[in-house]
Motif scaffolding. Sequence first.
Motif, PDB file in Angstrom:
ATOM      1  N   ALA A 389       0.826  -1.214   0.000  1.00  8.87           N
ATOM      2  CA  ALA A 389       0.000   0.000   0.000  1.00  8.87           C
ATOM      3  C   ALA A 389       0.860   1.264   0.000  1.00  8.87           C
ATOM      4  CB  ALA A 389      -0.916  -0.005   1.210  1.00  8.87           C
ATOM      5  N   SER A 390       2.142   1.104  -0.307  1.00 11.48           N
ATOM      6  CA  SER A 390       3.083   2.231  -0.351  1.00 11.48           C
ATOM      7  C   SER A 390       3.239   2.908   1.008  1.00 11.48           C
ATOM      8  CB  SER A 390       2.667   3.261  -1.411  1.00 11.48           C
ATOM      9  OG  SER A 390       2.688   2.673  -2.685  1.00 11.48           O
ATOM     10  N   GLY A 391       3.056   2.139   2.066  1.00 10.34           N
ATOM     11  CA  GLY A 391       3.309   2.622   3.419  1.00 10.34           C
ATOM     12  C   GLY A 391       4.376   1.756   4.069  1.00 10.34           C
ATOM     13  N   ARG A 392       4.586   1.966   5.350  1.00 13.31           N
ATOM     14  CA  ARG A 392       5.571   1.176   6.083  1.00 13.31           C
ATOM     15  C   ARG A 392       4.916   0.607   7.338  1.00 13.31           C
ATOM     16  NH1 ARG A 392      10.769   2.279   3.889  1.00 13.31           N
ATOM     17  NH2 ARG A 392      10.953   4.332   2.898  1.00 13.31           N
ATOM     18  N   ASP A 393       5.290  -0.616   7.687  1.00 13.62           N
ATOM     19  CA  ASP A 393       4.693  -1.305   8.829  1.00 13.62           C
ATOM     20  C   ASP A 393       5.600  -1.212  10.055  1.00 13.62           C
ATOM     21  OD1 ASP A 393       2.420  -2.125   7.301  1.00 13.62           O
ATOM     22  OD2 ASP A 393       3.674  -3.642   6.347  1.00 13.62           O
ATOM     23  N   HIS A 394       5.291  -1.978  11.094  1.00 15.88           N
ATOM     24  CA  HIS A 394       6.044  -1.943  12.346  1.00 15.88           C
ATOM     25  C   HIS A 394       7.368  -2.694  12.210  1.00 15.88           C
ATOM     26  CE1 HIS A 394       1.977  -1.497  14.700  1.00 15.88           C
ATOM     27  NE2 HIS A 394       2.139  -0.581  13.764  1.00 15.88           N
ATOM     28  N   HIS A 395       8.403  -2.135  12.835  1.00 15.57           N
ATOM     29  CA  HIS A 395       9.743  -2.720  12.726  1.00 15.57           C
ATOM     30  C   HIS A 395      10.413  -2.743  14.098  1.00 15.57           C
ATOM     31  CE1 HIS A 395      13.218  -4.079  10.531  1.00 15.57           C
ATOM     32  NE2 HIS A 395      13.966  -3.048  10.900  1.00 15.57           N
ATOM     33  N   LEU A 396      11.103  -3.831  14.407  1.00 19.73           N
ATOM     34  CA  LEU A 396      11.730  -4.022  15.715  1.00 19.73           C
ATOM     35  C   LEU A 396      12.857  -3.040  15.998  1.00 19.73           C
ATOM     36  CD1 LEU A 396      12.126  -7.912  15.976  1.00 19.73           C
ATOM     37  CD2 LEU A 396      10.679  -6.476  17.426  1.00 19.73           C
ATOM     38  N   THR A 397      13.641  -2.720  14.982  1.00 23.29           N
ATOM     39  CA  THR A 397      14.855  -1.939  15.200  1.00 23.29           C
ATOM     40  C   THR A 397      14.509  -0.467  15.372  1.00 23.29           C
ATOM     41  OG1 THR A 397      15.964  -3.482  13.734  1.00 23.29           O
ATOM     42  CG2 THR A 397      17.178  -1.517  14.354  1.00 23.29           C
ATOM     43  N   ASN A 398      15.002   0.117  16.443  1.00 25.28           N
ATOM     44  CA  ASN A 398      14.649   1.489  16.783  1.00 25.28           C
ATOM     45  C   ASN A 398      15.921   2.295  17.031  1.00 25.28           C
ATOM     46  OD1 ASN A 398      12.983   3.647  17.368  1.00 25.28           O
ATOM     47  ND2 ASN A 398      12.020   2.721  19.156  1.00 25.28           N
ATOM     48  N   SER A 399      15.753   3.563  17.243  1.00 24.46           N
ATOM     49  CA  SER A 399      16.851   4.418  17.674  1.00 24.46           C
ATOM     50  C   SER A 399      16.270   5.483  18.580  1.00 24.46           C
ATOM     51  CB  SER A 399      17.574   5.047  16.476  1.00 24.46           C
ATOM     52  OG  SER A 399      16.691   5.825  15.722  1.00 24.46           O
ATOM     53  N   CYS A 400      17.121   6.227  19.238  1.00 23.87           N
ATOM     54  CA  CYS A 400      16.645   7.303  20.104  1.00 23.87           C
ATOM     55  C   CYS A 400      17.676   8.415  20.119  1.00 23.87           C
ATOM     56  CB  CYS A 400      16.361   6.796  21.522  1.00 23.87           C
ATOM     57  SG  CYS A 400      17.841   6.433  22.492  1.00 23.87           S
ATOM     58  N   LEU A 401      17.266   9.534  20.666  1.00 22.04           N
ATOM     59  CA  LEU A 401      18.130  10.706  20.764  1.00 22.04           C
ATOM     60  C   LEU A 401      18.286  11.082  22.230  1.00 22.04           C
ATOM     61  CD1 LEU A 401      19.603  13.187  19.512  1.00 22.04           C
ATOM     62  CD2 LEU A 401      17.381  14.350  19.496  1.00 22.04           C
ATOM     63  N   LEU A 402      19.526  11.276  22.663  1.00 20.11           N
ATOM     64  CA  LEU A 402      19.845  11.775  23.993  1.00 20.11           C
ATOM     65  C   LEU A 402      20.527  13.129  23.843  1.00 20.11           C
ATOM     66  CD1 LEU A 402      21.322   8.454  25.395  1.00 20.11           C
ATOM     67  CD2 LEU A 402      19.207   9.507  26.196  1.00 20.11           C
ATOM     68  N   MET A 403      20.210  14.057  24.729  1.00 19.68           N
ATOM     69  CA  MET A 403      20.790  15.393  24.643  1.00 19.68           C
ATOM     70  C   MET A 403      21.088  15.940  26.032  1.00 19.68           C
ATOM     71  SD  MET A 403      18.513  17.373  21.736  1.00 19.68           S
ATOM     72  CE  MET A 403      19.774  18.635  21.558  1.00 19.68           C
ATOM     73  N   GLY A 404      22.100  16.781  26.108  1.00 18.51           N
ATOM     74  CA  GLY A 404      22.290  17.624  27.260  1.00 18.51           C
ATOM     75  C   GLY A 404      23.178  17.088  28.351  1.00 18.51           C
ATOM     76  N   ALA A 405      22.787  17.354  29.584  1.00 23.31           N
ATOM     77  CA  ALA A 405      23.635  17.182  30.759  1.00 23.31           C
ATOM     78  C   ALA A 405      23.975  15.721  31.022  1.00 23.31           C
ATOM     79  CB  ALA A 405      22.941  17.776  31.983  1.00 23.31           C
ATOM     80  N   GLY A 406      25.218  15.498  31.431  1.00 22.99           N
ATOM     81  CA  GLY A 406      25.669  14.189  31.867  1.00 22.99           C
ATOM     82  C   GLY A 406      26.008  13.223  30.763  1.00 22.99           C
ATOM     83  N   LEU A 407      25.949  13.667  29.505  1.00 24.27           N
ATOM     84  CA  LEU A 407      26.102  12.767  28.363  1.00 24.27           C
ATOM     85  C   LEU A 407      27.187  13.252  27.410  1.00 24.27           C
ATOM     86  CD1 LEU A 407      22.286  12.496  27.690  1.00 24.27           C
ATOM     87  CD2 LEU A 407      23.699  10.620  28.559  1.00 24.27           C
ATOM     88  N   LYS A 408      27.830  12.314  26.724  1.00 29.00           N
ATOM     89  CA  LYS A 408      28.728  12.676  25.634  1.00 29.00           C
ATOM     90  C   LYS A 408      27.905  13.321  24.516  1.00 29.00           C
ATOM     91  CE  LYS A 408      32.688  10.925  27.093  1.00 29.00           C
ATOM     92  NZ  LYS A 408      33.125   9.604  26.613  1.00 29.00           N
ATOM     93  N   HIS A 409      28.557  14.148  23.748  1.00 29.55           N
ATOM     94  CA  HIS A 409      27.874  14.871  22.683  1.00 29.55           C
ATOM     95  C   HIS A 409      28.512  14.583  21.328  1.00 29.55           C
ATOM     96  CE1 HIS A 409      26.752  17.998  25.999  1.00 29.55           C
ATOM     97  NE2 HIS A 409      25.924  16.965  25.995  1.00 29.55           N
ATOM     98  N   ASN A 410      27.747  14.890  20.276  1.00 26.73           N
ATOM     99  CA  ASN A 410      28.219  14.715  18.899  1.00 26.73           C
ATOM    100  C   ASN A 410      28.692  13.283  18.672  1.00 26.73           C
ATOM    101  OD1 ASN A 410      28.826  15.378  16.272  1.00 26.73           O
ATOM    102  ND2 ASN A 410      30.698  16.503  16.767  1.00 26.73           N
ATOM    103  N   THR A 411      27.862  12.338  19.122  1.00 27.09           N
ATOM    104  CA  THR A 411      28.252  10.932  19.155  1.00 27.09           C
ATOM    105  C   THR A 411      27.154  10.051  18.568  1.00 27.09           C
ATOM    106  OG1 THR A 411      29.583  11.282  21.150  1.00 27.09           O
ATOM    107  CG2 THR A 411      28.880   9.025  20.703  1.00 27.09           C
ATOM    108  N   VAL A 412      27.563   8.996  17.855  1.00 24.83           N
ATOM    109  CA  VAL A 412      26.650   7.941  17.411  1.00 24.83           C
ATOM    110  C   VAL A 412      27.086   6.647  18.077  1.00 24.83           C
ATOM    111  CG1 VAL A 412      25.787   6.587  15.471  1.00 24.83           C
ATOM    112  CG2 VAL A 412      26.167   9.052  15.205  1.00 24.83           C
ATOM    113  N   PHE A 413      26.142   5.958  18.689  1.00 24.88           N
ATOM    114  CA  PHE A 413      26.438   4.702  19.372  1.00 24.88           C
ATOM    115  C   PHE A 413      25.566   3.607  18.777  1.00 24.88           C
ATOM    116  CE2 PHE A 413      26.047   1.470  22.618  1.00 24.88           C
ATOM    117  CZ  PHE A 413      27.284   1.434  23.233  1.00 24.88           C
ATOM    118  N   GLY A 414      26.177   2.466  18.424  1.00 28.98           N
ATOM    119  CA  GLY A 414      25.422   1.346  17.875  1.00 28.98           C
ATOM    120  C   GLY A 414      25.101   1.537  16.404  1.00 28.98           C
ATOM    121  N   ARG A 415      24.441   0.534  15.828  1.00 28.90           N
ATOM    122  CA  ARG A 415      24.078   0.609  14.418  1.00 28.90           C
ATOM    123  C   ARG A 415      22.999  -0.415  14.121  1.00 28.90           C
ATOM    124  NH1 ARG A 415      26.277  -3.399  11.228  1.00 28.90           N
ATOM    125  NH2 ARG A 415      26.193  -2.039   9.414  1.00 28.90           N
ATOM    126  N   SER A 416      22.319  -0.187  13.024  1.00 26.26           N
ATOM    127  CA  SER A 416      21.423  -1.204  12.480  1.00 26.26           C
ATOM    128  C   SER A 416      22.098  -1.815  11.259  1.00 26.26           C
ATOM    129  CB  SER A 416      20.068  -0.595  12.112  1.00 26.26           C
ATOM    130  OG  SER A 416      20.231   0.408  11.125  1.00 26.26           O
TER     131      SER A 416
END
Length: 471
Positions: A389-416
Motif C-alpha cells: 500500500a506504499s506505506g511502512r509497517d512496524h519494525h523491531l529496530t529502533n533508535s533514540c536521541l539523547l541530549m544535554g547534561a551528563g552525556l557525551k555529545h556529537n556521538t553515534v552509538f550502535g548501528r542497524s
Amino acid sequence: MKKNHDTSAGRRTFLKAAAGFMGTTLFGSTPFRAFAQSTALKPSDRCFVFVYFDGGWDQLLAFDPRDPDVFTPDRVSQTRILPGYSFTDPSIPTRPIVPDKRPGAAPSNITFGPAVSNRSAVHRLSDHYDLMTVVRGINMTTLAHEEGRRYFITGKRPIGASARGSSTATEVVGQMAPAVPIPSIAYNVESYNDRYPGSANALKVSKSSDLLLALSPSTTQLDSELEKQLVDFNGQPISCEAAAYGVGGVGTTYSSSRGQMRQVISSELDKSFRFELKTKEAEAVRLAYGLGDSGPYDDAAGRAALVATALKKGISQCVSINLAGGLDTHFGTQTSHALNLRKGFEALAMLVEDLRNTPHPYKAGDTFMDHTTILVYSEFARTPLMNAASGRDHHLTNSCLLMGAGLKHNTVFGRSGDIAMAPAVVNLATGESDPINGQNILPDHIIATVLASAGLDYSITRVEPLRSLLT
C-alpha cells in the motif's frame, strides 16, 4: 455495613483517585490541584525532559538514514532497504543531512534523516548536533504499540501489555525529591509509580487547559465541597468503600496537604502558562515559539513552550510530553508521516534553542541545557521496505536521541544492519559491531544511562548503562 446510596458518582470517583494518587488529587480523569510547598520558585539544578513521538517513527527519515545513491531501488532485493525520500513532500530534502559546522564546535559526527533538518527552516534540530548522542540499532523485542511505548517509559519489558515498574520520570523525582511545586508533569503521556510515595507521581494533563485548571484559583464552590467530603472521610467513614480507602491513610495525607494546596493555588502558577497575556514575558514566549495571540496552545510548539516554562520557572523538574502524533502510517502516507515528524522536530528545536539561550542561575556561564537531560523516543520504527500500500509497517529496530547534561555529545552509538536494518549486536562498551560476543542494545540500557547520567540508582533496569556515553 450498608452502602450510602446518596453518594454521588463524582464523589466516589474523587475518593478513588485520592486513594490511588496520594500526592496529587484527581477529580475523575482530570487533575485539578497539585499539592506541594509554595516556596520561592527556584529551578532544579538538574532537569529532565522525556519526549515521545507517538505511533512508531520512520528512522530513515529521522536518526538512522541511508544514502539513496547506495540503497537504490534496483538493489532492494539484496538490501531490503528503500529510503524512499522522493515519495515525501517536496519540502522534505531527498538526501540525509549533515549539518553545517556550529561555531566553536567540531564538525558533526551525526548524519540525520531528511525530516530532522530543512535548510529553509528557521528551527532545525540538527543545528544542535553538538549536544546530541544518537543511539541506533535498539532492539524493541515487540511490534505492539502499548508494549513498546511502556517499555521505553519504564525501562522494563512489560508483562503482556501491562507496564512494569515506575516511569523514568518517577524514578528521577522519587530519588531526587526536588523542592519544586510540581516535580513531574506528564502531558498526554502515560506515567507509572510502583514504589514511591504519591509526591513522586506525575501531574497528568491531556491538554493545556488541564494544567491551567489544576493551578487556577477556583471560581466555584468545587474546592470547598471536595474539602468537606475529605473532612467527613477523615473523621467518620461513611461507607464500606470509604472505610477501605481509609486504610490507605488518605485522610491523613489530605490533612497534611491541605495547607500546601492552598499555598500553591495562592501563588497563581497558572499565569506562567497563560501565554496569551499582554505581558512582556508572555510576548517573548509567543515570539520564540511562533504562537498566536490567543490560545489554546496545544500544538507542538505550544507544548514545547509549556515544557520550557515549567523548567525555567522552577515549577517542575521533569516533564514528559507527547510532541508528535500521526505516525502510525501503513497506507501510502509517506508525506504525512514526514511532515508530522518534522513538526515535532521543529518544536523540539525551539525548546532546545530556548533552554540553550537561557542562563541557568546556579553557575555562571551555564545555560539550562547544561542542566537538562533530554530523551527523545518512539515505541518502535517503521519497516525499511514499503508495503503493497506504499506505506511502512512496524519494525523491531529502533533508535533514540539523547541530549544535554551528563552525556557525551556529537556521538553515534550502535548501528542497524545494512540488510533489512536488523538490530546489530555490538560491544556495549564501545558501540562497535561484535557479532561473536556482542549484545543487543535494549531500552533498558537507555534508561539506565539516563539515570546514571545524573548519578542516580539504575539498578531497577538490571543492566549496566552505556558508560561510554556518560561524561
